[in-house]
Design a protein around this motif. Structure first.
Motif, mmCIF file in Angstrom:
data_model
loop_
_atom_site.group_PDB
_atom_site.id
_atom_site.type_symbol
_atom_site.label_atom_id
_atom_site.label_comp_id
_atom_site.label_asym_id
_atom_site.label_seq_id
_atom_site.Cartn_x
_atom_site.Cartn_y
_atom_site.Cartn_z
ATOM 1 N N ILE A 39 -3.543 -46.919 -38.311
ATOM 2 C CA ILE A 39 -2.323 -47.155 -39.088
ATOM 3 C C ILE A 39 -2.623 -47.196 -40.578
ATOM 4 C CG2 ILE A 39 -0.546 -48.881 -39.633
ATOM 5 C CD1 ILE A 39 -0.611 -49.578 -36.571
ATOM 6 N N ARG A 40 -3.730 -47.799 -40.940
ATOM 7 C CA ARG A 40 -4.084 -47.942 -42.362
ATOM 8 C C ARG A 40 -4.350 -46.602 -43.040
ATOM 9 N NH1 ARG A 40 -6.886 -52.199 -39.860
ATOM 10 N NH2 ARG A 40 -6.031 -54.224 -40.437
ATOM 11 N N LYS A 41 -4.629 -45.567 -42.252
ATOM 12 C CA LYS A 41 -4.977 -44.256 -42.815
ATOM 13 C C LYS A 41 -3.859 -43.231 -42.679
ATOM 14 C CE LYS A 41 -9.766 -45.112 -41.622
ATOM 15 N NZ LYS A 41 -10.882 -44.705 -40.789
ATOM 16 N N VAL A 42 -2.771 -43.590 -42.032
ATOM 17 C CA VAL A 42 -1.675 -42.667 -41.756
ATOM 18 C C VAL A 42 -1.021 -42.194 -43.052
ATOM 19 C CG1 VAL A 42 0.663 -42.615 -40.810
ATOM 20 C CG2 VAL A 42 -1.197 -43.509 -39.443
ATOM 21 N N ASP A 43 -0.682 -40.897 -43.081
ATOM 22 C CA ASP A 43 -0.040 -40.332 -44.263
ATOM 23 C C ASP A 43 1.388 -39.861 -44.033
ATOM 24 O OD1 ASP A 43 -2.170 -40.657 -46.068
ATOM 25 O OD2 ASP A 43 -3.149 -38.857 -45.312
ATOM 26 N N THR A 44 1.851 -39.884 -42.773
ATOM 27 C CA THR A 44 3.204 -39.391 -42.494
ATOM 28 C C THR A 44 3.950 -40.316 -41.546
ATOM 29 O OG1 THR A 44 2.585 -38.084 -40.546
ATOM 30 C CG2 THR A 44 2.394 -36.994 -42.712
ATOM 31 N N GLU A 45 5.252 -40.245 -41.636
ATOM 32 C CA GLU A 45 6.121 -40.998 -40.731
ATOM 33 C C GLU A 45 5.925 -40.532 -39.288
ATOM 34 O OE1 GLU A 45 8.724 -43.515 -39.091
ATOM 35 O OE2 GLU A 45 8.166 -43.592 -41.202
ATOM 36 N N ALA A 46 5.692 -39.251 -39.100
ATOM 37 C CA ALA A 46 5.494 -38.719 -37.746
ATOM 38 C C ALA A 46 4.270 -39.354 -37.079
ATOM 39 C CB ALA A 46 5.341 -37.204 -37.789
ATOM 40 N N GLU A 47 3.217 -39.544 -37.850
ATOM 41 C CA GLU A 47 2.018 -40.186 -37.303
ATOM 42 C C GLU A 47 2.308 -41.631 -36.898
ATOM 43 O OE1 GLU A 47 -1.947 -38.833 -39.344
ATOM 44 O OE2 GLU A 47 -0.347 -38.863 -40.859
ATOM 45 N N LEU A 48 3.100 -42.327 -37.698
ATOM 46 C CA LEU A 48 3.462 -43.698 -37.354
ATOM 47 C C LEU A 48 4.299 -43.732 -36.076
ATOM 48 C CD1 LEU A 48 4.290 -45.249 -40.841
ATOM 49 C CD2 LEU A 48 2.337 -45.754 -39.374
ATOM 50 N N SER A 49 5.204 -42.782 -35.934
ATOM 51 C CA SER A 49 6.014 -42.705 -34.719
ATOM 52 C C SER A 49 5.145 -42.443 -33.491
ATOM 53 C CB SER A 49 7.080 -41.613 -34.848
ATOM 54 O OG SER A 49 7.994 -41.962 -35.858
ATOM 55 N N ASP A 50 4.143 -41.577 -33.648
ATOM 56 C CA ASP A 50 3.215 -41.309 -32.541
ATOM 57 C C ASP A 50 2.450 -42.573 -32.155
ATOM 58 O OD1 ASP A 50 3.991 -38.652 -32.500
ATOM 59 O OD2 ASP A 50 2.220 -37.933 -33.587
ATOM 60 N N ALA A 83 0.690 -56.551 -30.360
ATOM 61 C CA ALA A 83 1.741 -55.573 -30.641
ATOM 62 C C ALA A 83 2.564 -55.991 -31.857
ATOM 63 C CB ALA A 83 2.636 -55.404 -29.419
ATOM 64 N N HIS A 84 2.836 -57.280 -31.986
ATOM 65 C CA HIS A 84 3.590 -57.775 -33.142
ATOM 66 C C HIS A 84 2.829 -57.517 -34.444
ATOM 67 C CE1 HIS A 84 6.350 -60.250 -35.420
ATOM 68 N NE2 HIS A 84 5.321 -60.935 -35.900
ATOM 69 N N ARG A 85 1.528 -57.764 -34.413
ATOM 70 C CA ARG A 85 0.713 -57.492 -35.609
ATOM 71 C C ARG A 85 0.721 -56.006 -35.951
ATOM 72 N NH1 ARG A 85 -4.464 -61.410 -34.458
ATOM 73 N NH2 ARG A 85 -3.372 -63.344 -34.885
ATOM 74 N N LEU A 86 0.660 -55.177 -34.929
ATOM 75 C CA LEU A 86 0.694 -53.726 -35.179
ATOM 76 C C LEU A 86 2.026 -53.310 -35.780
ATOM 77 C CD1 LEU A 86 -1.105 -52.360 -32.011
ATOM 78 C CD2 LEU A 86 -1.955 -52.357 -34.349
ATOM 79 N N GLU A 87 3.110 -53.871 -35.279
ATOM 80 C CA GLU A 87 4.421 -53.538 -35.839
ATOM 81 C C GLU A 87 4.504 -53.959 -37.310
ATOM 82 O OE1 GLU A 87 6.849 -51.628 -34.716
ATOM 83 O OE2 GLU A 87 5.635 -51.274 -32.925
ATOM 84 N N ASN A 88 3.900 -55.094 -37.642
ATOM 85 C CA ASN A 88 3.856 -55.511 -39.053
ATOM 86 C C ASN A 88 3.045 -54.527 -39.896
ATOM 87 O OD1 ASN A 88 5.449 -57.785 -38.721
ATOM 88 N ND2 ASN A 88 3.715 -59.133 -38.369
ATOM 89 N N LEU A 89 1.913 -54.072 -39.366
ATOM 90 C CA LEU A 89 1.106 -53.075 -40.081
ATOM 91 C C LEU A 89 1.891 -51.780 -40.278
ATOM 92 C CD1 LEU A 89 -2.414 -53.473 -38.425
ATOM 93 C CD2 LEU A 89 -1.779 -54.042 -40.775
ATOM 94 N N ARG A 93 2.918 -50.085 -43.736
ATOM 95 C CA ARG A 93 2.493 -48.703 -44.039
ATOM 96 C C ARG A 93 3.698 -47.847 -44.399
ATOM 97 N NH1 ARG A 93 -1.542 -46.522 -46.498
ATOM 98 N NH2 ARG A 93 -1.663 -44.321 -46.040
ATOM 99 N N ARG A 94 4.813 -48.065 -43.701
ATOM 100 C CA ARG A 94 6.040 -47.326 -44.037
ATOM 101 C C ARG A 94 6.485 -47.639 -45.460
ATOM 102 N NH1 ARG A 94 8.194 -47.749 -38.183
ATOM 103 N NH2 ARG A 94 7.990 -45.567 -37.571
ATOM 104 N N ALA A 95 6.344 -48.882 -45.868
ATOM 105 C CA ALA A 95 6.720 -49.268 -47.229
ATOM 106 C C ALA A 95 5.833 -48.553 -48.243
ATOM 107 C CB ALA A 95 6.612 -50.780 -47.395
ATOM 108 N N VAL A 96 4.551 -48.439 -47.943
ATOM 109 C CA VAL A 96 3.624 -47.727 -48.834
ATOM 110 C C VAL A 96 4.002 -46.256 -48.910
ATOM 111 C CG1 VAL A 96 1.225 -46.939 -49.089
ATOM 112 C CG2 VAL A 96 1.710 -49.322 -48.540
ATOM 113 N N LEU A 97 4.273 -45.657 -47.756
ATOM 114 C CA LEU A 97 4.622 -44.238 -47.725
ATOM 115 C C LEU A 97 5.935 -43.978 -48.457
ATOM 116 C CD1 LEU A 97 3.679 -43.265 -44.046
ATOM 117 C CD2 LEU A 97 2.396 -42.771 -46.135
#
Length: 107
Positions: A39-50, A83-89, A93-97
């Motif tokens: 998650i910390r390295k993701v560059d796109t919304e599609a990757e976050l959705s995956d 899972a809750h921590r991951l959703e926060n991450l 990450r979405r806010a950064v993107l």
């Protein structure tokens, strides 16, 4: 009992921070920790959705194991915390993107 729970939380926190832990996931929690690092390295919304889909699949598989009485199933409370921590991450990450300037595609 409380000491064991504290040790589990501490070990999980270390893995979420990328300190130690196995190089390849061995179980559902290790898979979730690996997703945290991705998650910390993701560059796109599609990757976050995956990644969100992968999280859902892990949770569903563990719920099915638990429902079948499989003793190897990870405790639901532990999975929910992870899972809750991951959703926060993912949210962070979405806010950064969203703050990044739009990149024009060459068409």
């Amino acid at each position: 009992m409380a000491l064991g729970a504290a040790a589990t939380v501490l070990a999980g926190a270390w893995k979420f921070l990328g300190i130690g832990g196995p190089a390849t996931p061995k179980g559902p929690l290790d898979s979730l920790y690996a997703l945290a690092r991705r998650i910390r390295k993701v560059d796109t919304e599609a990757e976050l959705s995956d990644i969100e889909e992968e999280i859902d699949n892990i949770l569903k598989a563990e719920q099915a194991k638990s429902a079948d009485g499989d003793d190897s199933a990870v405790d639901a409370a532990t999975l929910n915390v992870a899972a809750h921590r991951l959703e926060n991450l993912i949210h962070d990450r979405r806010a950064v993107l969203a703050k990044r300037p739009a990149v024009a595609s060459a068409a």
